[in-house]
Write an enzyme that holds these catalytic residues in place. Structure first.
Site, PDB file in Angstrom:
ATOM      1  CG  ASN A 123      -7.453  -1.827  -6.099  1.00  0.00           C
ATOM      2  OD1 ASN A 123      -6.523  -2.575  -5.848  1.00  0.00           O
ATOM      3  ND2 ASN A 123      -7.784  -0.820  -5.281  1.00  0.00           N
TER       4      ASN A 123
ATOM      5  CG  ASP B  61      -2.060   0.941   1.136  1.00  0.00           C
ATOM      6  OD1 ASP B  61      -2.284   1.495   0.037  1.00  0.00           O
ATOM      7  OD2 ASP B  61      -2.742   1.153   2.158  1.00  0.00           O
TER       8      ASP B  61
HETATM    9  C1  FPP Z   1      -1.613   0.150  -3.490  1.00  0.00           C
HETATM   10  O1  FPP Z   1      -1.222   1.490  -3.479  1.00  0.00           O
HETATM   11  C2  FPP Z   1      -1.080  -0.584  -4.620  1.00  0.00           C
HETATM   12  C3  FPP Z   1      -1.804  -1.161  -5.629  1.00  0.00           C
HETATM   13  C4  FPP Z   1      -3.272  -1.079  -5.706  1.00  0.00           C
HETATM   14  C5  FPP Z   1      -1.151  -1.874  -6.736  1.00  0.00           C
HETATM   15  C6  FPP Z   1       0.086  -2.646  -6.429  1.00  0.00           C
HETATM   16  C7  FPP Z   1       0.820  -2.877  -7.679  1.00  0.00           C
HETATM   17  C8  FPP Z   1       2.159  -2.908  -7.828  1.00  0.00           C
HETATM   18  C9  FPP Z   1       3.102  -2.778  -6.711  1.00  0.00           C
HETATM   19  C10 FPP Z   1       2.772  -3.023  -9.162  1.00  0.00           C
HETATM   20  C11 FPP Z   1       2.608  -4.293  -9.924  1.00  0.00           C
HETATM   21  C12 FPP Z   1       2.664  -5.522  -9.127  1.00  0.00           C
HETATM   22  C13 FPP Z   1       2.993  -6.729  -9.607  1.00  0.00           C
HETATM   23  C14 FPP Z   1       2.851  -7.915  -8.740  1.00  0.00           C
HETATM   24  C15 FPP Z   1       3.533  -6.934 -10.945  1.00  0.00           C
HETATM   25  P1  FPP Z   1      -2.347   2.604  -3.592  1.00  0.00           P
HETATM   26  O2  FPP Z   1      -2.498   2.948  -5.042  1.00  0.00           O
HETATM   27  O3  FPP Z   1      -3.580   2.132  -2.928  1.00  0.00           O
HETATM   28  O4  FPP Z   1      -1.690   3.777  -2.827  1.00  0.00           O
HETATM   29  P2  FPP Z   1      -2.427   4.909  -1.956  1.00  0.00           P
HETATM   30  O5  FPP Z   1      -3.077   4.202  -0.815  1.00  0.00           O
HETATM   31  O6  FPP Z   1      -1.314   5.781  -1.533  1.00  0.00           O
HETATM   32  O7  FPP Z   1      -3.396   5.579  -2.862  1.00  0.00           O
END
Ligand code: FPP
Length: 251
Positions: free
Chosen positions: A69, A21
């Site tokens: 998401n 996250d």
């Molecule tokens: C959460 O941060 C992250 C995600 C929803 C996506 C995770 C994806 C990756 C790390 C990249 C690709 C992964 C793989 C396995 C190839 P957020 O967007 O919710 O952050 P925030 O809470 O600060 O908005």
């Protein structure tokens, strides 16, 4: 002494689950688009996977994309899917070189065709690897997964292949995770949020929860070692008393 050397390799969790996250906030802090955060999060995925395999962790589940998401802005969802296809394509060789088996959980039918195809091909190409299993939770929601398991068991009860009285924790766990993956002993969430967010609700029943303030794109091997070290210094009682646990250890 380096943090890694303080870890007791005899007391490793078999399965570590991670809520990655903070990508969006990490990017925003730098005046960049959220997608920039996801792109940089890929390096953390690499590092943590490598750290886990090097230590001897057998299973790692990464929450890469939740059912919720899908409601994000279309552009961000499309960018995440593209990143996923690109990363999987690029990393298959490394996974094979390190004998890491790729698996996925979630409502994969909702993925765009190319992402689904890339994922299935990578799962097939890595299926005989034995060092560590890396499970990507994609289009995943634990409540969805639980309902799917309930439907499966209900169908079996209806067609008479099981008796209702035989439904127990073991059967339910097997319906959730057909591959017999053990429940995670440790769940890590980055970015300072202290929620479980519909992740592995059944499987985390006895897991130790570790919350790191670090945003996912900054999460490195040392942060992972710290989480494992912290886990090893907790007392896991499973409802018993401290004395019972200590007595058990000395026997
Ligand atoms: C959460 O941060 C992250 C995600 C929803 C996506 C995770 C994806 C990756 C790390 C990249 C690709 C992964 C793989 C396995 C190839 P957020 O967007 O919710 O952050 P925030 O809470 O600060 O908005």
């Amino acid at each position: 002494m380096h943090l890694k050397d303080k870890i007791n390799l005899q007391k490793l969790p078999k399965h570590v689950a991670i809520i990655m996250d903070g990508n969006g906030r990490w990017a925003k802090q730098q005046g960049k688009h959220r997608v920039f955060g996801h792109q940089n999060g890929v390096q953390s995925v690499r590092e943590v996977t490598e750290a886990g395999a090097e230590l001897g962790i057998q299973y790692m589940t990464l929450y890469a994309f939740s059912t919720e998401n899908w409601n994000r802005p279309k552009l961000e969802v499309m960018a995440l899917m593209k990143l996923l296809v690109h990363t999987i394509r690029k990393e298959v060789k490394t996974l094979n070189k390190n004998s890491i088996r790729l698996q996925a959980v979630g409502n994969l039918k909702l993925l765009p065709k190319d992402a689904y195809k890339e994922l299935q091909e990578a799962i097939e190409a890595t299926k005989d690897n034995t060092r560590m299993t890396l499970v990507l939770a994609l289009s995943y929601s634990s409540k969805w997964e639980i309902i799917e398991a309930v439907k499966k068991i209900a169908r079996e009860a209806k067609d008479g292949s099981i008796e209702i009285e035989d439904i127990d924790e073991t059967m339910f766990s097997a319906a959730l995770s057909p591959d017999n993956i053990p429940d995670p002993e440790l769940m890590i969430r980055t970015s300072g949020e202290t929620r479980i967010s519909n992740f592995l609700l059944w499987q985390l029943a006895y897991a130790e929860l570790y919350f790191s303030p670090v945003f996912w794109p900054d999460f490195r091997k040392d942060n992972f070692y710290q989480a494992i070290y912290d886990y090893q210094n907790r007392e896991r009682r499973f409802g018993k008393t401290s004395e019972q646990i200590l007595d058990g250890e000395s026997q």
